[in-house]
Each structure stands twice: as C-alpha cells, then as structure tokens.
Design a protein around this motif. Structure first.
Motif, mmCIF file in Angstrom:
data_model
loop_
_atom_site.group_PDB
_atom_site.id
_atom_site.type_symbol
_atom_site.label_atom_id
_atom_site.label_comp_id
_atom_site.label_asym_id
_atom_site.label_seq_id
_atom_site.Cartn_x
_atom_site.Cartn_y
_atom_site.Cartn_z
ATOM 1 N N TRP A 5 0.850 -1.298 -0.016
ATOM 2 C CA TRP A 5 0.067 0.091 -0.085
ATOM 3 C C TRP A 5 0.855 1.302 0.056
ATOM 4 N N ARG A 18 0.611 4.280 -2.650
ATOM 5 C CA ARG A 18 0.478 5.624 -2.421
ATOM 6 C C ARG A 18 1.732 6.365 -3.094
ATOM 7 N N ARG A 20 0.808 7.095 -6.670
ATOM 8 C CA ARG A 20 -0.124 7.981 -6.662
ATOM 9 C C ARG A 20 0.400 9.427 -6.502
#
Length: 319
Positions: free
Chosen positions: A120, A124, A127
C-alpha cells in the motif's frame, strides 16, 4: 501509467496439456536428483516434499506477479520490485524481536500484514508521482524496497539476526522436509481464489473509471488482489525465502503469447511459474554437484537479465 493492450490469442487445450506434461517431467527429474541414494524414506521425507514445495511456490508467486501487473497497470511490477517481500522480511524481524517464541502462523500473519502495508505504501507513493512513466514505477519500487531492506538489515545486525535474515531472504529449498512445507498449501488455495476472481481482476486492470462503469467495486477487488499477493509473499518468505523476479518473467512471457485476459492466462502462468522454479532448482543442484546453488540466486540472475531486456526494449530511443 497504462498497460499496452495486446490482442487476446487462443491456444488449444492440447498445448496446456503439453505444458502440464513438461511440468511433470521436470518434477520427476527433481525427485530423482540428489546426493543420497534413492529410497522410499528419502523420497517421502525429502525429495517429494521439496518438489511439491517448488511447484506450489513457483505457481503462486507467478500468479501474484500477474495480479500485481493487472492491479497496478504496469508490466514491470511484482512482489520483489515494489517492496512487498522486503516488507515481509521486516515483519519477520519485528516479530522475532518482540515475540521470539511466537508460533509459525503468528509470524506468517505478521509478515503478511507488513507485506500488505509495504504494498500500500508503494501504491501511495506511485499515486503522488506527478508523472507516472511506465519505467519509473518499478524503479521507485526497487528504491522503496532498498530502503525497507536497509532498515531490516540494520535491525538484524543490531540484534545479531543477520544469519536468520539471510535464510529468509534467500530462496533455498534444501532444508525442505516433510512437516516443514505444508504451510505452502495455503497459497494453493489462494491461487484458486485468484482464478475464480480472474474476470474481476481483468476488468480492474482496465482502470478505476472503466471498472465503476462496468458495475465493479474497484477498491474491493484491488484490496482482495493485494491481500492475496501479501499473504502469498509472506508464506513463501517464511517457508523458503525470497525468489526474485519470478512474478515479472512468467506473466510477461504468457502475455506475449496469449494476451491480457487473466482467466485464460492464469493456468499458463501457474504451470510456467512452477516449471521455471523447478528448472532453476535443477540447474542449481547440478552446476556444482554435490553442492547446491539456491533457487533464489539462479532465478535472480535469469530474472535480472530478463528485466533489463524488457526495460531496454520498452525504453524510448533518441533519434
């Protein structure tokens, strides 16, 4: 950060059956190779468990590579290039320091949670990138994995756990015996789950907007996929160590031949992944016979060469 769509090709069932036959031949060779003389005790205690572990780990890691490439929409990602396996190693070191007597299942659960958190974190960071160049994404993942790996090595060195850490981070099947590999059957169940949800992963790989328009809960599918990847990575690291680049090589080869449909490609990915790990194990056992080269080392050399080849092939060329 898009995936180049390739036309879907069909292959006759006989071709897949041929792949299974080839896998069985490699498995037979793996069972017969070794220093000790073949006996029923050696077969049931060592040779057969080792071969089964090779097949389960290879198939599951290759499938995880395909899932990550679909969900991240990038051909260059897999657990060892985005920090997932390094995060699992950090989780193992943490649980060893905090609860050294914890059962194996507890260590696996903690490693899976750390692997999920590491994955994750990678998503992140991706992004937040202002420009999502296809080639930059795995490089960022490798740098993130390097940072996590450095932290893990520091903790292991400070607490005299370097030897233990090296055993976790090197894919080695020489210590596999009956009673020490059965946790890998869990990853076989997760591969079945991935196959049952293959159509959803294919749709999710087309992007969030497309998934929502198709009536699919994109976030839920991504969560399921990343959970499968994290649990498989943790189980394999706990049981046999890290096998790098397997999830990169096999899905890309299958995609070149069959296209991007996950349901059609998953059986091939599983068969070729298991076969490639078996082949690397056989090579490692024969090159310096009667000594062994770990599977992770052989796969790392082959996988790194393939990774560089794909990078150079996809990189833009100046006129």
């Amino acid at each position: 950060m898009s995936v180049t769509t390739r036309s879907t090709r069909t292959t006759p069932p006989a071709a897949l059956a041929g792949g299974v036959v080839g896998l069985l031949l490699l498995a037979g060779a793996s069972v017969m190779i070794g220093v000790a003389d073949v006996s029923w005790e050696v077969l049931w205690v060592s040779r057969i468990p080792r071969t089964v572990a090779l097949v389960l780990a290879g198939a599951a890691l290759a499938v995880c590579g395909l899932l990550m490439q679909l969900l991240v929409r990038n051909r260059f990602v897999e657990p060892s290039t985005v920090g997932t396996t390094e995060a699992a190693g950090l989780g193992l070191v943490a649980v060893t320091l905090l609860a050294p007597g914890a059962p194996l299942m507890v260590k696996m659960a903690v490693a899976a949670l750390f692997a999920l958190a590491g994955t994750w974190l990678f998503l992140r960071v991706v992004r937040l990138m202002p420009v999502r160049e296809t080639i930059l994404v795995p490089l960022i993942g490798l740098m993130l994995g390097g940072v996590i790996g450095a932290l893990t090595t520091f903790l292991a060195f400070h607490h005299d756990l370097l030897q233990t850490l090296n055993s976790w981070m090197t894919g080695d099947f020489s210590g596999i015996l009956a009673g020490r590999y059965e946790l890998l059957w869990l990853v076989a169940g997760l591969v079945v789950v991935a196959f049952l949800a293959a159509d959803r992963f294919t749709v999710a790989g087309m992007g969030e907007s497309f998934s929502v328009n198709a009536g699919l809960d994109h976030r839920a599918v991504v969560a399921v996929g990343l959970t499968i990847v994290s649990v498989v990575s943790a189980v394999v690291v706990v049981t046999v160590g890290v096998i790098p680049f397997l999830g990169l090589v096999v899905p890309n080869l299958v995609s070149m031949l069959l296209g991007d449909n996950a349901r059609r490609g998953l059986p091939w990915v599983a068969v070729l992944g298991a076969g490639l790990v078996l082949a690397c194990d056989i090579i490692g056992r024969l090159v310096r016979y009667p000594y062994e080269i770990p599977v992770g080392t052989v796969m790392g050399v082959l996988g790194a060469a393939f990774f560089l080849y794909v990078l150079l092939k996809r990189a833009p060329r100046a006129d």
